[in-house]
Design a protein around this motif. Structure first.
Motif, short mmCIF file in Angstrom:
data_model
loop_
_atom_site.label_atom_id
_atom_site.label_comp_id
_atom_site.label_asym_id
_atom_site.label_seq_id
_atom_site.Cartn_x
_atom_site.Cartn_y
_atom_site.Cartn_z
N ASP A 90 71.49 10.34 -46.18
CA ASP A 90 71.35 9.07 -45.46
C ASP A 90 70.22 8.23 -46.01
O ASP A 90 69.76 7.29 -45.38
CB ASP A 90 71.12 9.33 -43.97
N GLY A 91 69.75 8.55 -47.22
CA GLY A 91 68.68 7.78 -47.85
C GLY A 91 69.23 6.63 -48.67
O GLY A 91 70.44 6.44 -48.77
N PRO A 92 68.34 5.86 -49.29
CA PRO A 92 68.78 4.74 -50.12
C PRO A 92 69.44 5.23 -51.40
O PRO A 92 69.23 6.36 -51.83
CB PRO A 92 67.47 3.99 -50.41
N SER A 119 75.14 8.12 -48.69
CA SER A 119 74.65 7.35 -49.83
C SER A 119 75.41 7.63 -51.12
O SER A 119 75.16 6.99 -52.14
CB SER A 119 73.17 7.64 -50.04
N TRP A 139 73.91 3.42 -43.89
CA TRP A 139 73.24 2.18 -43.50
C TRP A 139 72.06 1.86 -44.41
O TRP A 139 71.79 0.70 -44.70
CB TRP A 139 72.75 2.30 -42.05
N SER A 140 71.36 2.89 -44.87
CA SER A 140 70.14 2.68 -45.64
C SER A 140 70.36 2.00 -46.98
O SER A 140 69.43 1.45 -47.55
CB SER A 140 69.42 4.02 -45.86
N CYS A 141 71.59 2.06 -47.50
CA CYS A 141 71.81 1.45 -48.82
C CYS A 141 72.73 0.23 -48.75
O CYS A 141 73.13 -0.30 -49.78
CB CYS A 141 72.34 2.48 -49.81
N LEU A 283 68.22 0.30 -38.17
CA LEU A 283 67.78 0.42 -39.55
C LEU A 283 66.31 0.81 -39.64
O LEU A 283 65.92 1.63 -40.48
CB LEU A 283 68.01 -0.91 -40.29
N GLN A 286 66.06 4.60 -38.63
CA GLN A 286 66.81 5.60 -39.37
C GLN A 286 66.73 5.47 -40.88
O GLN A 286 67.27 6.32 -41.60
CB GLN A 286 68.29 5.55 -38.93
N THR A 287 66.10 4.42 -41.38
CA THR A 287 66.01 4.25 -42.83
C THR A 287 64.58 3.86 -43.21
O THR A 287 63.79 3.42 -42.38
CB THR A 287 66.96 3.14 -43.32
N LEU A 289 63.88 1.36 -45.21
CA LEU A 289 63.92 -0.01 -45.71
C LEU A 289 62.69 -0.80 -45.24
O LEU A 289 62.29 -0.70 -44.08
CB LEU A 289 65.18 -0.72 -45.22
N CYS A 329 59.63 8.92 -42.31
CA CYS A 329 59.87 7.78 -43.19
C CYS A 329 59.43 8.11 -44.62
O CYS A 329 60.07 7.72 -45.58
CB CYS A 329 59.12 6.55 -42.68
#
Length: 334
Positions: A90-92, A119, A139-141, A283, A286-287, A289, A329
């Motif tokens: 779930d990372g970028p 991802s 979502w993160s990317c 976002l 959970q990310t 960003l 994070c």
């Protein structure tokens, strides 16, 4: 439990499935994708599906929870599956191995169906294999994916089956994706039997009632209001002008505003803003960003305006959403 009677598949069966495990992949997404396949074989009494876990070089790989997983083979071992699903986290998104991109292109040219969880949509996009397709990445990317690959249509749904490309945001969406893939190829009877089994397998001491979404509830009350909300949810990054929203559903702006006041007790613009802020909160939590990227990805023209709206709605600054989660994070950025 309803008995399952095998019927002819509605489409040519996709029998062999390879799961390519990438570094920091989501173990729960992988498990969610595998369970429907196991049940498909069990309930049909036939070996409808075969699957293998793979890595690029056949060596063990660590999942996002730090569990080391040993694969059953390597990607380029001569055994070509009908479907290859890349398993990410779930990372970028990160730059992919050129050898992987070349192999993915080769598989696509040979007719292999390709999918991605979380991802892992990123390497498919890098290989040019999602151009012209609808996609549901992690979502993160999403923001980076939209900027770098404008030819890809990002779906607001948690999973998408678009021709020979299958993508899901991860988590439980992987299970839903696989259920729909099985239903598409084997028919609704088997899909229903698997779904029923999974429901019975999730018994709780205090079962929760079925969830009814706001859009579902509004469907019978006023279908056009439901359509407008669907348009809003699908266009959070670049909000649609209210006059255009009204014209899309063949209403005047005044009629649209009356509908929102009657059923939702707020203006259309206020409701739209709330949807964007809720997505921003998701976002942020959970990310990893940056705040400014979250702001732009949720339709705000500046970080200052975003911070003002966010504080007014939630009573907290966007940057403070993460102050109690520094380790999470930090880990998500590596």
């Amino acid at each position: 439990m309803t008995a399952y009677t095998p019927l002819p598949p509605t489409r040519p069966a996709l029998e062999s499935i390879g799961f390519l495990l990438l570094e920091d992949f989501s173990l729960i997404a992988l498990a969610g994708a595998l369970e429907p396949l196991r049940l498909a074989n069990q309930l049909s009494g036939r070996g409808l599906y075969r699957w293998r876990t793979l890595t690029l070089d056949g060596t063990p790989v660590r999942a996002a929870n730090q569990m080391q997983v040993s694969p059953e083979g390597r990607l380029d071992d001569g055994a070509v599956p009908d479907v290859l699903i890349l398993c990410g986290g779930d990372g970028p998104g990160t730059l992919s191995d050129p050898a992987l991109l070349a192999r993915l292109r080769s598989l696509a040219e040979s007719g292999v169906h390709l999918g991605a969880l979380g991802s892992a949509s990123w390497p498919l996009a890098e290989a040019g294999l999602l151009q012209g397709y609808e996609c549901s990445p992690a979502w993160s990317c999403r923001v980076d994916l939209r900027e770098r690959f404008p030819g890809i249509a990002l779906s607001p749904q948690p999973y998408v089956l678009d021709r020979d490309r299958y993508t899901a945001v991860g988590g439980s969406a992987a299970l839903e994706l696989m259920l729909q893939l099985i239903g598409r190829n084997q028919g609704p009877a088997l899909l229903g039997a698997i779904s029923e089994t999974l429901t019975f397998g999730q018994l709780r001491s205090d079962p929760a009632p079925p969830r009814l979404t706001l859009r579902d509830a509004l469907a019978s009350a006023h279908p056009r209001l439901q359509e407008v909300i669907a348009l809003m949810e699908a266009n959070l990054e670049e909000p649609i002008d209210l006059d255009d929203l009204a014209s899309f559903v063949e209403l005047s702006r005044r009629q649209l505003e009356r509908l929102f006041q009657k059923y939702l007790r707020c203006s259309p613009s206020r409701y739209y803003l709330k949807l964007r802020l809720l997505r921003a909160r998701q976002l942020l939590r959970q990310t990893p960003l940056p705040v400014v990227q979250v702001a732009l990805g949720c339709g705000f023209l500046s970080a200052q305006n975003f911070s003002k709206c966010y504080r007014e709605h939630f009573g907290i600054a966007p940057s403070n959403e993460r102050l109690d989660k520094p380790q999470r994070c930090h880990a998500a950025m590596h």
